[in-house]
Structure formats: C-alpha cells, structure tokens
Design a protein around this motif. Sequence first.
Motif, mmCIF file in Angstrom:
data_model
loop_
_atom_site.group_PDB
_atom_site.id
_atom_site.type_symbol
_atom_site.label_atom_id
_atom_site.label_comp_id
_atom_site.label_asym_id
_atom_site.label_seq_id
_atom_site.Cartn_x
_atom_site.Cartn_y
_atom_site.Cartn_z
ATOM 1 N N LEU A 126 3.883 10.777 -3.089
ATOM 2 C CA LEU A 126 2.592 11.181 -2.544
ATOM 3 C C LEU A 126 1.507 10.138 -2.818
ATOM 4 O O LEU A 126 0.543 10.027 -2.071
ATOM 5 C CB LEU A 126 2.161 12.523 -3.146
ATOM 6 C CG LEU A 126 2.952 13.748 -2.706
ATOM 7 C CD1 LEU A 126 2.491 14.974 -3.493
ATOM 8 C CD2 LEU A 126 2.801 13.981 -1.225
ATOM 9 N N TYR A 127 1.666 9.374 -3.860
ATOM 10 C CA TYR A 127 0.678 8.379 -4.255
ATOM 11 C C TYR A 127 0.813 7.071 -3.474
ATOM 12 O O TYR A 127 -0.153 6.344 -3.293
ATOM 13 C CB TYR A 127 0.807 8.103 -5.758
ATOM 14 C CG TYR A 127 -0.112 7.045 -6.276
ATOM 15 C CD1 TYR A 127 -1.474 7.287 -6.433
ATOM 16 C CD2 TYR A 127 0.357 5.783 -6.616
ATOM 17 C CE1 TYR A 127 -2.330 6.319 -6.905
ATOM 18 C CE2 TYR A 127 -0.487 4.802 -7.093
ATOM 19 C CZ TYR A 127 -1.831 5.079 -7.235
ATOM 20 O OH TYR A 127 -2.671 4.112 -7.705
ATOM 21 N N VAL A 128 2.018 6.780 -2.991
ATOM 22 C CA VAL A 128 2.287 5.501 -2.338
ATOM 23 C C VAL A 128 1.560 5.442 -0.994
ATOM 24 O O VAL A 128 1.724 6.302 -0.145
ATOM 25 C CB VAL A 128 3.803 5.287 -2.145
ATOM 26 C CG1 VAL A 128 4.071 4.032 -1.340
ATOM 27 C CG2 VAL A 128 4.498 5.215 -3.489
ATOM 28 N N ASP A 129 0.752 4.406 -0.826
ATOM 29 C CA ASP A 129 0.079 4.169 0.446
ATOM 30 C C ASP A 129 0.395 2.744 0.901
ATOM 31 O O ASP A 129 1.244 2.067 0.306
ATOM 32 C CB ASP A 129 -1.420 4.416 0.332
ATOM 33 C CG ASP A 129 -2.095 3.533 -0.714
ATOM 34 O OD1 ASP A 129 -1.433 2.636 -1.264
ATOM 35 O OD2 ASP A 129 -3.296 3.741 -0.975
ATOM 36 N N ASP A 130 -0.268 2.292 1.958
ATOM 37 C CA ASP A 130 0.032 0.961 2.499
ATOM 38 C C ASP A 130 -0.244 -0.150 1.488
ATOM 39 O O ASP A 130 0.501 -1.129 1.410
ATOM 40 C CB ASP A 130 -0.777 0.716 3.770
ATOM 41 C CG ASP A 130 -0.324 1.602 4.922
ATOM 42 O OD1 ASP A 130 0.844 2.056 4.898
ATOM 43 O OD2 ASP A 130 -1.128 1.832 5.848
ATOM 44 N N GLY A 131 -1.294 -0.009 0.694
ATOM 45 C CA GLY A 131 -1.604 -1.032 -0.313
ATOM 46 C C GLY A 131 -0.523 -1.137 -1.368
ATOM 47 O O GLY A 131 -0.146 -2.238 -1.786
ATOM 48 N N ILE A 132 0.000 0.010 -1.790
ATOM 49 C CA ILE A 132 1.079 0.018 -2.788
ATOM 50 C C ILE A 132 2.346 -0.598 -2.201
ATOM 51 O O ILE A 132 3.055 -1.351 -2.876
ATOM 52 C CB ILE A 132 1.348 1.456 -3.284
ATOM 53 C CG1 ILE A 132 0.100 2.070 -3.898
ATOM 54 C CG2 ILE A 132 2.518 1.505 -4.237
ATOM 55 C CD1 ILE A 132 -0.347 1.446 -5.184
ATOM 56 N N ALA B 59 4.405 -3.768 -3.612
ATOM 57 C CA ALA B 59 5.833 -3.677 -3.937
ATOM 58 C C ALA B 59 6.626 -4.761 -3.211
ATOM 59 O O ALA B 59 7.514 -5.381 -3.794
ATOM 60 C CB ALA B 59 6.363 -2.297 -3.569
ATOM 61 N N LYS B 60 6.309 -4.999 -1.947
ATOM 62 C CA LYS B 60 7.004 -6.051 -1.197
ATOM 63 C C LYS B 60 6.722 -7.425 -1.793
ATOM 64 O O LYS B 60 7.615 -8.272 -1.872
ATOM 65 C CB LYS B 60 6.596 -6.011 0.272
ATOM 66 C CG LYS B 60 7.206 -4.854 1.013
ATOM 67 C CD LYS B 60 6.782 -4.854 2.466
ATOM 68 C CE LYS B 60 7.325 -3.636 3.162
ATOM 69 N NZ LYS B 60 6.955 -3.613 4.577
ATOM 70 N N GLY B 61 5.482 -7.635 -2.226
ATOM 71 C CA GLY B 61 5.147 -8.901 -2.875
ATOM 72 C C GLY B 61 5.934 -9.096 -4.159
ATOM 73 O O GLY B 61 6.416 -10.197 -4.449
ATOM 74 N N LYS B 62 6.083 -8.027 -4.923
ATOM 75 C CA LYS B 62 6.857 -8.103 -6.172
ATOM 76 C C LYS B 62 8.333 -8.375 -5.874
ATOM 77 O O LYS B 62 8.976 -9.162 -6.571
ATOM 78 C CB LYS B 62 6.697 -6.798 -6.950
ATOM 79 C CG LYS B 62 7.247 -6.854 -8.328
ATOM 80 C CD LYS B 62 6.455 -7.811 -9.180
ATOM 81 C CE LYS B 62 6.705 -7.569 -10.635
ATOM 82 N NZ LYS B 62 5.943 -8.471 -11.485
ATOM 83 N N LEU B 63 8.879 -7.719 -4.835
ATOM 84 C CA LEU B 63 10.271 -7.973 -4.456
ATOM 85 C C LEU B 63 10.482 -9.431 -4.066
ATOM 86 O O LEU B 63 11.478 -10.044 -4.453
ATOM 87 C CB LEU B 63 10.687 -7.066 -3.294
ATOM 88 C CG LEU B 63 10.993 -5.624 -3.635
ATOM 89 C CD1 LEU B 63 11.203 -4.816 -2.363
ATOM 90 C CD2 LEU B 63 12.229 -5.537 -4.514
ATOM 91 N N LYS C 222 13.104 3.944 7.472
ATOM 92 C CA LYS C 222 13.458 5.259 6.950
ATOM 93 C C LYS C 222 12.239 5.964 6.351
ATOM 94 O O LYS C 222 12.113 7.185 6.444
ATOM 95 C CB LYS C 222 14.570 5.156 5.902
ATOM 96 C CG LYS C 222 15.889 4.780 6.499
ATOM 97 C CD LYS C 222 16.960 4.628 5.445
ATOM 98 C CE LYS C 222 18.269 4.175 6.081
ATOM 99 N NZ LYS C 222 19.316 3.970 5.091
ATOM 100 N N LEU C 223 11.356 5.220 5.720
ATOM 101 C CA LEU C 223 10.178 5.825 5.115
ATOM 102 C C LEU C 223 9.158 6.274 6.156
ATOM 103 O O LEU C 223 8.428 7.223 5.933
ATOM 104 C CB LEU C 223 9.506 4.841 4.161
ATOM 105 C CG LEU C 223 10.263 4.557 2.860
ATOM 106 C CD1 LEU C 223 9.552 3.470 2.079
ATOM 107 C CD2 LEU C 223 10.392 5.807 2.027
ATOM 108 N N LYS C 224 9.099 5.606 7.279
ATOM 109 C CA LYS C 224 8.123 5.945 8.309
ATOM 110 C C LYS C 224 8.542 7.173 9.121
ATOM 111 O O LYS C 224 7.733 7.766 9.787
ATOM 112 C CB LYS C 224 7.904 4.766 9.266
ATOM 113 C CG LYS C 224 7.318 3.559 8.583
ATOM 114 C CD LYS C 224 5.949 3.831 8.025
ATOM 115 C CE LYS C 224 5.414 2.605 7.319
ATOM 116 N NZ LYS C 224 4.224 2.841 6.554
ATOM 117 N N ASN C 225 9.821 7.554 9.058
ATOM 118 C CA ASN C 225 10.288 8.720 9.834
ATOM 119 C C ASN C 225 9.933 10.001 9.173
ATOM 120 O O ASN C 225 9.713 10.289 8.148
ATOM 121 C CB ASN C 225 11.803 8.668 10.042
ATOM 122 C CG ASN C 225 12.169 7.569 11.006
ATOM 123 O OD1 ASN C 225 11.375 7.192 11.846
ATOM 124 N ND2 ASN C 225 13.358 7.048 10.871
#
Length: 83
Positions: A50-56, A60-64, A80-83
């Motif tokens: 519920l906390y994860v938004d576009d900024g998070i 996360a992608k930057g960290k990966l 999968k997350l957008k569905n």
Amino acid sequence: MIEPIVLKAIIVGALGYFILPLDIIPDLAVGVGYTDDLSAVIFALFQVALYVDDGIEIQAKGKLKKLFGENVDTSDIDSKLKN
C-alpha cells in the motif's frame, strides 16, 4: 500515509513472529501450524504494498541497476503489478 519507520516495524514484527518458537498455533499442528505465520507475513507485505508508489518504484529500480548492472529487466514484474 504510513510512515516508513512504522512499515519497518511491521516487517520486523512479522519476521520476528515468523521465527519465534512460541506461536498462537503451534507449527507442529499438521496442515494449520504455519497459517498464523503466513498470515503475519501476508499482512506485512500488504501494508508495504500500500505504501509503494511511483517514486518508490523508481528508487527500487535504481537500486537494482546499481546492484546488478544496467541490463536488469523489470518489465515482466512491472506488467504484473499494474494489473
């Protein structure tokens, strides 16, 4: 909005409950022993989701990319997350 420190406490609490030897339902009970552990972990994951938004997601992608290189492909997970 839940504060990040509260989310961290929820995660630590769920993981702590998961590894504690004392449970509401003993793990030795066949078939139902891990249901309370699983419900605690699912609750924690739901609260974090519920906390994860576009900024998070961008962080996360930057960290990966930092950890695994620029060739990290997250498109399958993103769809999968957008569905």
